[in-house]
Design an enzyme around this catalytic site. Structure first.
Site, PDB file in Angstrom:
ATOM      1  N   ARG A 188       5.072  -3.605   3.196  1.00 57.79           N
ATOM      2  CA  ARG A 188       6.426  -4.154   3.330  1.00 57.79           C
ATOM      3  C   ARG A 188       6.410  -5.670   3.221  1.00 57.79           C
ATOM      4  O   ARG A 188       7.185  -6.262   2.462  1.00 57.79           O
ATOM      5  CB  ARG A 188       7.017  -3.728   4.686  1.00 57.79           C
ATOM      6  CG  ARG A 188       8.346  -4.404   5.027  1.00 57.79           C
ATOM      7  CD  ARG A 188       8.758  -4.099   6.466  1.00 57.79           C
ATOM      8  NE  ARG A 188       7.758  -4.534   7.434  1.00 57.79           N
ATOM      9  CZ  ARG A 188       7.634  -5.780   7.881  1.00 57.79           C
ATOM     10  NH1 ARG A 188       8.437  -6.729   7.453  1.00 57.79           N
ATOM     11  NH2 ARG A 188       6.695  -6.086   8.761  1.00 57.79           N
ATOM     12  N   ARG A 189       5.524  -6.316   3.979  1.00 61.10           N
ATOM     13  CA  ARG A 189       5.418  -7.764   3.908  1.00 61.10           C
ATOM     14  C   ARG A 189       4.930  -8.208   2.543  1.00 61.10           C
ATOM     15  O   ARG A 189       5.447  -9.161   1.946  1.00 61.10           O
ATOM     16  CB  ARG A 189       4.469  -8.268   5.004  1.00 61.10           C
ATOM     17  CG  ARG A 189       5.009  -8.076   6.414  1.00 61.10           C
ATOM     18  CD  ARG A 189       3.929  -8.284   7.465  1.00 61.10           C
ATOM     19  NE  ARG A 189       4.463  -8.155   8.825  1.00 61.10           N
ATOM     20  CZ  ARG A 189       3.735  -7.851   9.886  1.00 61.10           C
ATOM     21  NH1 ARG A 189       2.434  -7.634   9.758  1.00 61.10           N
ATOM     22  NH2 ARG A 189       4.297  -7.758  11.073  1.00 61.10           N
ATOM     23  N   THR A 197      -2.436  -9.909   4.998  1.00 57.95           N
ATOM     24  CA  THR A 197      -1.510  -8.944   5.575  1.00 57.95           C
ATOM     25  C   THR A 197      -1.985  -7.537   5.241  1.00 57.95           C
ATOM     26  O   THR A 197      -2.558  -7.307   4.181  1.00 57.95           O
ATOM     27  CB  THR A 197      -0.065  -9.135   5.070  1.00 57.95           C
ATOM     28  OG1 THR A 197       0.762  -8.105   5.636  1.00 57.95           O
ATOM     29  CG2 THR A 197       0.020  -9.065   3.556  1.00 57.95           C
ATOM     30  N   LYS A 253       7.487   0.770  15.736  1.00 58.09           N
ATOM     31  CA  LYS A 253       7.284   0.712  14.283  1.00 58.09           C
ATOM     32  C   LYS A 253       6.155   1.637  13.826  1.00 58.09           C
ATOM     33  O   LYS A 253       6.090   2.001  12.651  1.00 58.09           O
ATOM     34  CB  LYS A 253       7.010  -0.725  13.831  1.00 58.09           C
ATOM     35  CG  LYS A 253       5.696  -1.314  14.299  1.00 58.09           C
ATOM     36  CD  LYS A 253       5.540  -2.746  13.830  1.00 58.09           C
ATOM     37  CE  LYS A 253       4.250  -3.377  14.318  1.00 58.09           C
ATOM     38  NZ  LYS A 253       3.037  -2.729  13.796  1.00 58.09           N
ATOM     39  N   ASP A 254       5.263   2.041  14.741  1.00 53.54           N
ATOM     40  CA  ASP A 254       4.155   2.944  14.392  1.00 53.54           C
ATOM     41  C   ASP A 254       4.521   4.414  14.546  1.00 53.54           C
ATOM     42  O   ASP A 254       3.760   5.284  14.127  1.00 53.54           O
ATOM     43  CB  ASP A 254       2.935   2.662  15.292  1.00 53.54           C
ATOM     44  CG  ASP A 254       2.315   1.299  15.034  1.00 53.54           C
ATOM     45  OD1 ASP A 254       2.434   0.793  13.906  1.00 53.54           O
ATOM     46  OD2 ASP A 254       1.720   0.746  15.978  1.00 53.54           O
ATOM     47  N   ARG A 310      -7.577  -6.185   8.203  1.00 54.44           N
ATOM     48  CA  ARG A 310      -7.512  -5.133   9.218  1.00 54.44           C
ATOM     49  C   ARG A 310      -8.177  -5.634  10.490  1.00 54.44           C
ATOM     50  O   ARG A 310      -8.757  -6.704  10.531  1.00 54.44           O
ATOM     51  CB  ARG A 310      -8.232  -3.865   8.728  1.00 54.44           C
ATOM     52  CG  ARG A 310      -7.598  -3.174   7.528  1.00 54.44           C
ATOM     53  CD  ARG A 310      -6.252  -2.544   7.835  1.00 54.44           C
ATOM     54  NE  ARG A 310      -6.238  -1.788   9.078  1.00 54.44           N
ATOM     55  CZ  ARG A 310      -6.711  -0.547   9.212  1.00 54.44           C
ATOM     56  NH1 ARG A 310      -7.245   0.078   8.162  1.00 54.44           N
ATOM     57  NH2 ARG A 310      -6.660   0.075  10.373  1.00 54.44           N
ATOM     58  N   ARG A 369      -8.326 -10.450  13.621  1.00 53.90           N
ATOM     59  CA  ARG A 369      -7.617 -11.080  12.494  1.00 53.90           C
ATOM     60  C   ARG A 369      -7.546 -12.595  12.666  1.00 53.90           C
ATOM     61  O   ARG A 369      -7.751 -13.344  11.711  1.00 53.90           O
ATOM     62  CB  ARG A 369      -6.207 -10.494  12.380  1.00 53.90           C
ATOM     63  CG  ARG A 369      -6.196  -9.015  12.036  1.00 53.90           C
ATOM     64  CD  ARG A 369      -4.780  -8.512  11.822  1.00 53.90           C
ATOM     65  NE  ARG A 369      -4.736  -7.048  11.795  1.00 53.90           N
ATOM     66  CZ  ARG A 369      -3.748  -6.334  11.306  1.00 53.90           C
ATOM     67  NH1 ARG A 369      -2.688  -6.953  10.806  1.00 53.90           N
ATOM     68  NH2 ARG A 369      -3.783  -5.030  11.314  1.00 53.90           N
ATOM     69  N   CYS A 392       5.498   3.766   7.541  1.00 54.89           N
ATOM     70  CA  CYS A 392       5.368   2.338   7.818  1.00 54.89           C
ATOM     71  C   CYS A 392       4.593   1.618   6.725  1.00 54.89           C
ATOM     72  O   CYS A 392       4.585   0.406   6.667  1.00 54.89           O
ATOM     73  CB  CYS A 392       4.703   2.123   9.179  1.00 54.89           C
ATOM     74  SG  CYS A 392       3.006   2.707   9.295  1.00 54.89           S
TER      75      CYS A 392
END
Length: 322
Positions: free
Chosen positions: A140-141, A136, A89-90, A158, A164, A252
């Site tokens: 996208r989320r 988040t 995904k990165d 972050r 986190r 992304c």
């Protein structure tokens, strides 16, 4: 296993980010290769990327093209390392000249995960009370959850996974949205309170899979990687997803989500494009032969564009550039 690869003995240098998750993923790849090619030597070399160094600015504000990959790619082009292991995904959908996506590993659960502070253990995502602070770093989320749950509050977060989670447990956030696959790979599956249904959050392109990038002319290494770790079904699904993202020219950190399945020879791909505020969202689904995976991704992108996705993306790109 009898190897189909004929190659002279060489030491293969594997590039990885320094994060705990990146190293877990990279050592897994190394171990699979070592099992398949026991007479060869595989070394892991770590590097820090821009995304690892800048932790106090939202990802969308610092640009995302190669944010977690560029330094590794320079290392490959300079001959310092032979290939790099990425969370797929990165990995940008357009790679530098001279590099190629050599193999894609079997996908772990690609869903997003709800991780909660102790005081929210009796809730699911759909029952969280108004004002719940959701952490988040993903647009996208953020866009999808704002669309479905406008009564929640969202706050950027972050840092690596442990950082986190520490912030969540200290009460800075009520819940976090993370990736199921990352938590499970780090042995933190017990922190997954809920795997979020795709009706609320389609996952990121390539989420849950690893992408192996190497020099495009290293035929022996490409053959080794495909023999040892390539997973054909995951490859076809992810190639469709990446073609969809590439055609929309989104990185992304653009609110683009997908989900894909393969049933026999048929690949089904669903995708969404959403505005950051969640007010606008377009979604569609296409199906066709898995062998035509990339064409299906392009077909879905064109369909969403016709339904208004391009106007949404134009607004987002303009906002990010301000």
């Amino acid at each position: 296993m009898t190897s189909v690869v004929s190659t002279s003995l060489r030491t293969i240098r594997i590039g990885s980010r320094k994060s705990q998750l990146a190293l877990v993923q990279t050592y897994w790849v190394r171990d699979q290769l070592q099992k398949c090619f026991p007479d060869m030597k595989f070394e892991v070399h770590t590097m820090s990327t821009q995304g690892d160094k800048i932790l106090d600015v939202a990802l969308a504000k610092i640009g995302d093209k190669g944010l977690f990959t560029k330094e590794l790619e320079v290392g490959m082009l300079n001959g310092e390392i032979d290939f790099a292991v990425h969370s797929l995904k990165d990995l940008p959908t357009k790679l530098p000249d001279g590099l190629t996506l050599a193999a894609i590993t079997e996908r772990e659960n690609p869903a997003d995960a709800l991780v909660v502070h102790e005081k929210f253990k009796d809730y699911q995502l759909e029952t969280l009370p108004p004002g719940t602070v959701v952490g988040t770093s993903s647009l996208r989320r953020l866009a999808q959850l704002r669309h479905h749950f406008p009564h929640l509050e969202f706050k950027d977060v972050r840092g690596n996974l442990n950082t986190r989670l520490a912030k969540l447990d200290a009460g800075e956030y009520d819940v976090l949205i993370l990736a199921v696959a990352g938590l499970e790979r780090l042995g933190m599956g017990d922190r997954i309170h809920q795997a979020i249904p795709s009706e609320f959050s389609l996952h990121a392109v390539g989420q849950g899979a690893l992408g192996i990038e190497c020099r495009a002319d290293d035929d022996d290494l490409i053959a080794m990687l495909k023999e040892a770790i390539e997973h054909s079904e995951t490859r076809d699904r992810c190639l469709a997803e990446r073609a969809f993202l590439r055609d929309l020219e989104g990185g992304c950190q653009v609110p683009i989500g997908v989900t894909s399945t393969i049933d026999g020879e048929t690949l089904t791909l669903s995708g969404i494009v959403a505005s950051v505020d969640g007010q606008k969202l377009v979604k569609d689904t296409v199906s066709g032969p898995a062998i035509a995976a990339e064409s299906l991704g392009t077909q879905l992108a064109h369909s969403l564009r016709e339904q208004g996705a391009q106007a949404i993306l134009n607004e987002i790109f303009a906002e990010i550039q301000r």
